[in-house]
Design an enzyme around this catalytic site. Sequence first.
Site, PDB file in Angstrom:
ATOM      1  N   SER A 195       0.822  -1.216   0.000  1.00 43.80           N
ATOM      2  CA  SER A 195       0.000   0.000   0.000  1.00 43.80           C
ATOM      3  C   SER A 195       0.857   1.268   0.000  1.00 43.80           C
ATOM      4  CB  SER A 195      -0.898   0.024   1.238  1.00 43.80           C
ATOM      5  OG  SER A 195      -1.661  -1.152   1.320  1.00 43.80           O
TER       6      SER A 195
HETATM    7  N1  SAH Z   1      -0.920  -4.271   3.694  1.00 42.87           N
HETATM    8  C1  SAH Z   1      -0.401  -4.917   2.524  1.00 42.87           C
HETATM    9  C2  SAH Z   1      -1.364  -4.731   1.390  1.00 42.87           C
HETATM   10  C3  SAH Z   1      -1.440  -5.908   0.530  1.00 42.87           C
HETATM   11  S1  SAH Z   1      -2.663  -5.792  -0.748  1.00 42.87           S
HETATM   12  C4  SAH Z   1       0.945  -4.304   2.179  1.00 42.87           C
HETATM   13  O1  SAH Z   1       1.167  -3.125   2.473  1.00 42.87           O
HETATM   14  O2  SAH Z   1       1.770  -4.989   1.581  1.00 42.87           O
HETATM   15  C5  SAH Z   1      -4.011  -6.667  -0.032  1.00 42.87           C
HETATM   16  C6  SAH Z   1      -3.758  -8.094   0.378  1.00 42.87           C
HETATM   17  O3  SAH Z   1      -4.999  -8.669   0.760  1.00 42.87           O
HETATM   18  C7  SAH Z   1      -3.200  -8.978  -0.745  1.00 42.87           C
HETATM   19  O4  SAH Z   1      -2.009  -9.557  -0.328  1.00 42.87           O
HETATM   20  C8  SAH Z   1      -4.310 -10.028  -0.942  1.00 42.87           C
HETATM   21  O5  SAH Z   1      -3.812 -11.292  -1.290  1.00 42.87           O
HETATM   22  C9  SAH Z   1      -4.975 -10.039   0.420  1.00 42.87           C
HETATM   23  N2  SAH Z   1      -6.326 -10.577   0.419  1.00 42.87           N
HETATM   24  C10 SAH Z   1      -7.331 -10.364  -0.468  1.00 42.87           C
HETATM   25  N3  SAH Z   1      -8.434 -11.048  -0.095  1.00 42.87           N
HETATM   26  C11 SAH Z   1      -8.131 -11.699   1.063  1.00 42.87           C
HETATM   27  C12 SAH Z   1      -8.853 -12.556   1.952  1.00 42.87           C
HETATM   28  N4  SAH Z   1     -10.132 -12.907   1.735  1.00 42.87           N
HETATM   29  N5  SAH Z   1      -8.220 -13.033   3.022  1.00 42.87           N
HETATM   30  C13 SAH Z   1      -6.922 -12.707   3.290  1.00 42.87           C
HETATM   31  N6  SAH Z   1      -6.191 -11.908   2.504  1.00 42.87           N
HETATM   32  C14 SAH Z   1      -6.791 -11.397   1.398  1.00 42.87           C
END
Ligand code: SAH
Length: 234
Positions: free
Chosen positions: A77
């Site tokens: 993010s």
């Molecule tokens: N906070 C993270 C953002 C990652 S993007 C960072 O800064 O790196 C959002 C993440 O949510 C992705 O890795 C995606 O795989 C995860 N995600 C999406 N749906 C999900 C679910 N149902 N359960 C767990 N993770 C999920």
Amino acid sequence: MTSDHDQQAQRHRDALVRTIQSEAAETAFWTGRERFGDAVMDAITKVPRHVFMPTPSSLRTAYANCPQPIGLGQTISQPYIVALMSDLLNLHGGERVLEIGTGSGYQTAVLAHIAGQVYSVERFTDLSAQARAVLTQCGYDNVHLTCGDGTKGWLRHAPYEAILVTAAADGPIPPALIKQLAPGGRMVIPLGPRMGPQMLTLGLKNGSGAFLSRPVLPVAFVPLIPATDSPLEN
Ligand code: SAH
């Protein structure tokens, strides 16, 4: 002893903190927050974002105030959004926080500085394993990761004083998350369809268990994918 590289990284983080605080002032009309709290900005000053990048990147890229790809169609993010979401949780230290969407683990690390224990759920095992390796290498010992469907929360460690969701739910807030939020707890979650419009939403559960939410800021997140047929029970 600090190396030249470490000192350069620190200068990039200090510049990023100034960028985030000026964006906080610019967006205060929507968020109601002119400045983000010291604990949050201290965490941004300390967390080495460059080690959470999936491939070696320049410090300039790692500390740009932008989201970056981390593979599997997901993103780390934007630092301003990480700071805003962390700030909206009003953490004072010692809280148990649930994060849905570990991704790179960067937001997890920021939370680890300002809360007591951080529990984070990721649906991709590869991302979770990579985040675990980096968080361990950085020495975070108050972070707990699991793989599974985050729309079900992580019942084993509930209730949580705060819940932060880093992917957008297309529909209502998953009921399991509301259930696992402690009375008096706060939740930050983007809501809206994959291609937008999406709204960062702040939810509050009062002492008697009633849940209220309000819009904070238009945003763009990757989708929260419910694994309805997932065999994993969090
Ligand atoms: N906070 C993270 C953002 C990652 S993007 C960072 O800064 O790196 C959002 C993440 O949510 C992705 O890795 C995606 O795989 C995860 N995600 C999406 N749906 C999900 C679910 N149902 N359960 C767990 N993770 C999920």
